[in-house]
Design a protein around this motif. Structure first.
Motif, mmCIF file in Angstrom:
data_model
loop_
_atom_site.group_PDB
_atom_site.id
_atom_site.type_symbol
_atom_site.label_atom_id
_atom_site.label_comp_id
_atom_site.label_asym_id
_atom_site.label_seq_id
_atom_site.Cartn_x
_atom_site.Cartn_y
_atom_site.Cartn_z
ATOM 1 N N ALA A 179 0.860 -1.187 0.000
ATOM 2 C CA ALA A 179 0.000 0.000 0.000
ATOM 3 C C ALA A 179 0.890 1.229 0.000
ATOM 4 N N CYS A 180 0.739 2.091 -1.011
ATOM 5 C CA CYS A 180 1.510 3.336 -1.080
ATOM 6 C C CYS A 180 0.897 4.240 -2.141
ATOM 7 N N THR A 181 1.459 5.422 -2.313
ATOM 8 C CA THR A 181 0.949 6.273 -3.397
ATOM 9 C C THR A 181 1.418 5.666 -4.720
ATOM 10 N N PRO A 182 0.631 5.828 -5.796
ATOM 11 C CA PRO A 182 1.080 5.291 -7.084
ATOM 12 C C PRO A 182 2.420 5.879 -7.508
ATOM 13 N N SER A 183 2.650 7.145 -7.180
ATOM 14 C CA SER A 183 3.928 7.745 -7.589
ATOM 15 C C SER A 183 5.086 7.109 -6.825
ATOM 16 N N TYR A 184 4.869 6.775 -5.546
ATOM 17 C CA TYR A 184 5.958 6.122 -4.814
ATOM 18 C C TYR A 184 6.194 4.710 -5.356
ATOM 19 N N PHE A 185 5.139 4.043 -5.752
ATOM 20 C CA PHE A 185 5.351 2.696 -6.308
ATOM 21 C C PHE A 185 6.208 2.763 -7.573
ATOM 22 N N LEU A 186 5.981 3.791 -8.403
ATOM 23 C CA LEU A 186 6.798 3.923 -9.618
ATOM 24 C C LEU A 186 8.265 4.125 -9.252
ATOM 25 N N LEU A 205 4.884 -10.364 -4.953
ATOM 26 C CA LEU A 205 3.945 -9.251 -4.979
ATOM 27 C C LEU A 205 2.832 -9.471 -6.002
ATOM 28 N N LYS A 206 1.578 -9.328 -5.520
ATOM 29 C CA LYS A 206 0.426 -9.511 -6.417
ATOM 30 C C LYS A 206 -0.508 -8.298 -6.445
ATOM 31 N N HIS A 207 -0.571 -7.573 -5.303
ATOM 32 C CA HIS A 207 -1.544 -6.484 -5.207
ATOM 33 C C HIS A 207 -0.871 -5.164 -4.834
ATOM 34 N N GLY A 208 -1.326 -4.098 -5.477
ATOM 35 C CA GLY A 208 -0.927 -2.750 -5.054
ATOM 36 C C GLY A 208 -2.183 -2.012 -4.630
ATOM 37 N N ILE A 209 -2.124 -1.340 -3.485
ATOM 38 C CA ILE A 209 -3.289 -0.585 -2.998
ATOM 39 C C ILE A 209 -2.887 0.873 -3.055
ATOM 40 N N PHE A 210 -3.385 1.539 -4.089
ATOM 41 C CA PHE A 210 -2.856 2.868 -4.395
ATOM 42 C C PHE A 210 -3.919 3.949 -4.263
ATOM 43 N N GLY A 211 -3.528 5.049 -3.661
ATOM 44 C CA GLY A 211 -4.462 6.170 -3.519
ATOM 45 C C GLY A 211 -3.744 7.385 -3.007
ATOM 46 N N ALA A 212 -4.497 8.311 -2.448
ATOM 47 C CA ALA A 212 -4.012 9.571 -1.868
ATOM 48 C C ALA A 212 -3.714 10.648 -2.902
ATOM 49 N N GLU A 213 -3.675 10.282 -4.161
ATOM 50 C CA GLU A 213 -3.429 11.277 -5.218
ATOM 51 C C GLU A 213 -4.116 10.784 -6.491
ATOM 52 N N ASP A 217 -5.997 6.088 -15.657
ATOM 53 C CA ASP A 217 -6.031 4.678 -16.082
ATOM 54 C C ASP A 217 -4.747 4.311 -16.829
ATOM 55 N N GLU A 218 -4.164 5.295 -17.514
ATOM 56 C CA GLU A 218 -2.921 5.034 -18.276
ATOM 57 C C GLU A 218 -1.770 4.694 -17.328
ATOM 58 N N ILE A 219 -1.657 5.441 -16.230
ATOM 59 C CA ILE A 219 -0.591 5.157 -15.244
ATOM 60 C C ILE A 219 -0.861 3.787 -14.617
ATOM 61 N N ARG A 220 -2.131 3.516 -14.412
ATOM 62 C CA ARG A 220 -2.496 2.235 -13.824
ATOM 63 C C ARG A 220 -2.016 1.089 -14.714
ATOM 64 N N ARG A 221 -2.286 1.218 -16.001
ATOM 65 C CA ARG A 221 -1.845 0.172 -16.938
ATOM 66 C C ARG A 221 -0.330 0.043 -16.919
ATOM 67 N N LYS A 222 0.340 1.198 -16.889
ATOM 68 C CA LYS A 222 1.804 1.195 -16.897
ATOM 69 C C LYS A 222 2.339 0.453 -15.666
ATOM 70 N N ILE A 223 1.754 0.745 -14.504
ATOM 71 C CA ILE A 223 2.183 0.089 -13.264
ATOM 72 C C ILE A 223 1.999 -1.432 -13.394
ATOM 73 N N GLU A 224 0.852 -1.838 -13.916
ATOM 74 C CA GLU A 224 0.576 -3.278 -14.022
ATOM 75 C C GLU A 224 1.534 -3.934 -15.005
ATOM 76 N N GLU A 225 1.831 -3.208 -16.073
ATOM 77 C CA GLU A 225 2.737 -3.718 -17.107
ATOM 78 C C GLU A 225 4.150 -3.940 -16.567
ATOM 79 N N ILE A 226 4.661 -2.929 -15.836
ATOM 80 C CA ILE A 226 6.055 -3.062 -15.405
ATOM 81 C C ILE A 226 6.219 -4.018 -14.229
ATOM 82 N N SER A 227 5.152 -4.251 -13.453
ATOM 83 C CA SER A 227 5.358 -5.035 -12.234
ATOM 84 C C SER A 227 4.613 -6.369 -12.222
#
Ligand code: ADP
Ligand code: ZN
Length: 433
Positions: A179-186, A205-213, A217-227
């Motif tokens: 669980a973290c901000t999407p920007s920190y996960f990147l 790692l299977k799940h990311g719980i992202f919020g606070a900012e 959807d594009e960043i979301r796809r990118k995160i899923e793609e790279i990880s």
């Protein structure tokens, strides 16, 4: 089904009845204990007994962020100090922070919201949850922490920062959810790559719980793609609890609002009229159960819509659209309204562009200067000026199509823009006010 999720499926008539009963307790409680609320009700000529139906809530006054600043620190606190067990403060971009005292029951309601989100994402007692949100006054860390424990996960409270150590612990302890901000996960993902750690190969790692900012959807796809993980959206705000007010289920692209605790309305931010479900406007929440610092009709400034179609998952709690914009993050450039999320959507259409960018605004006496600095992925970053110029033109075209303006695009090398451990600051507005 995890027993904690049972409440998500309550029949709609029962839910509405419960919401009305809770409001009929909350409104007199707030009226009695919070002078600002009483004064505003009196000015409007509305009394607690005027709440006979859910629609009557619209007769009552709103609360806004400046109320929290003006009444700082205890003006909106409704419970006696002996019942208060926790304070959270939100960042507050200028001046004083806002302060939200909570009772033990309030903390528990909040944890319930987070735990139900986690269960909805498919996270279970067996999961190892790394909490890389900041701990402290910010609600992200402790919110995810208590929610994870309530569900029965093994919680690893790393907090934000010390990124290399976080990756080592993630590997060694078999972390399955973070669980973290999407920007920190990147940022974590880039650091992992530099350390030679491949999320798919070297971690569980299977799940990311992202919020606070806001994150598109594009960043979301990118995160899923790279990880290779599933990126889940969690929404919340300090004034209403913290993260876990709403979360997205795997069956839709919106977020179920835990409306047995947090009653949502959508209003037109100009006329302040309540809008019917299905229309977009400003999201407003009333905390049905909280007693430390209850909020009645709190204007979030977040723009969303309550969907009219019931979700296929069978949960009866209404679904709100993902939040891509706040009324107060809209930029007006050369007279045109622009949201940072629109720029992000444009940038992410170009595969050679990394998800790291900054929007700079400054002004001369007569002109707004509008520049977007954006990183290029390592594979596409070259010394060949001609290649970079061609890429720059493509980036400009992708952004221009969406916002209708022609910003200056500056391509920068991988890793050059600042990274964030918490909420990222993407807009630097130095224009003369
Ligand atoms: P601050 O207003 O100081 O940022 P908070 O830390 O309480 O205070 O942050 C709450 C705000 O963060 C929300 O009102 C919303 O704008 C944003 N936010 C939180 N979660 C999400 C999310 N999942 N998607 C988009 N925005 C979010
Ligand atoms: Zn659903």
């Amino acid at each position: 089904m995890n027993p904690i999720s049972q409440k998500d499926y309550i029949d709609v008539a029962g839910l509405r009845k419960m919401q009305l009963a809770k409001l009929q307790e909350l409104i007199p409680y707030e009226y009695e204990r919070v002078p600002l609320f009483r004064r505003r009700c009196d000015e409007k000529g509305v009394k607690p007994r005027d709440l006979a139906t859910l629609a009557d809530l619209a007769k009552f006054p709103f609360m806004i962020k400046t109320d929290l600043r003006d009444e700082y620190p205890y003006g909106l606190t409704a419970a006696p100090m002996k019942d208060i067990v926790r304070f959270h403060c939100s960042s507050g971009t200028t001046g004083k922070p806002i302060c939200i005292p909570a009772t033990m029951a309030d903390v528990d309601i909040w944890s319930d919201g987070v735990a139900r989100c986690l269960a909805m994402y498919g996270i279970m007692e067996e999961d190892v949850l790394q909490v890389s949100y900041g701990y402290g006054l910010f609600t992200g860390g402790l919110g995810a922490h208590y929610g994870g424990e309530k569900l029965g996960c093994a919680v690893l409270p790393t907090g934000a920062g010390n990124t290399e150590k976080q990756i080592m612990l993630m590997k060694d302890l078999g972390v399955t959810a973070i669980a973290c901000t999407p920007s920190y996960f990147l940022h974590l993902a880039t650091t992992a790559a530099q350390m030679g750690v491949d999320f798919r190969r070297d971690t569980k790692l299977k799940h990311g719980i992202f919020g606070a900012e806001p994150w598109t959807d594009e960043i979301r796809r990118k995160i899923e793609e790279i990880s290779g993980i599933t990126a889940h959206d969690i929404y919340g705000l300090t004034e209403i609890a913290g993260p876990g007010v709403a979360g997205n289920c795997p069956y839709c692209n919106g977020l179920h609002v835990w409306e047995d605790h947090f009653y949502p309305e959508i209003i037109d931010p100009d006329t302040l009229e309540v809008l019917p479900d299905g229309e977009q406007g400003e999201l407003v929440f009333t905390t049905l159960d909280r007693r430390g610092t209850p909020m009645v009709r709190y204007r979030t400034r977040d723009i969303s819509r309550l969907q009219t179609e019931p979700c296929k998952c069978g949960r009866t709690m209404r679904v709100m659209d993902r939040i891509h914009a706040r009324t107060d993050d809209m930029l007006i450039v050369h007279g045109v309204n622009v949201f940072p999320s629109q720029i992000e959507t444009g940038l992410m259409k170009v595969p050679e562009i990394a998800p790291h960018y900054q929007i700079h605004l400054s002004s001369t006496d007569t002109l707004d200067l509008f520049e977007i600095k954006v990183e290029v992925v390592p594979e596409a970053f070259s010394d060949n000026i001609r290649d970079l110029e061609a890429l720059r033109k493509r980036v400009l075209a992708a952004v221009k199509t969406i916002i209708g303006l022609t910003p200056k695009i500056t391509l920068v090398g991988p890793g050059t823009l600042p990274r964030s451990e918490g909420k990222i600051k993407r807009v630097i507005d130095n224009r003369k006010k």
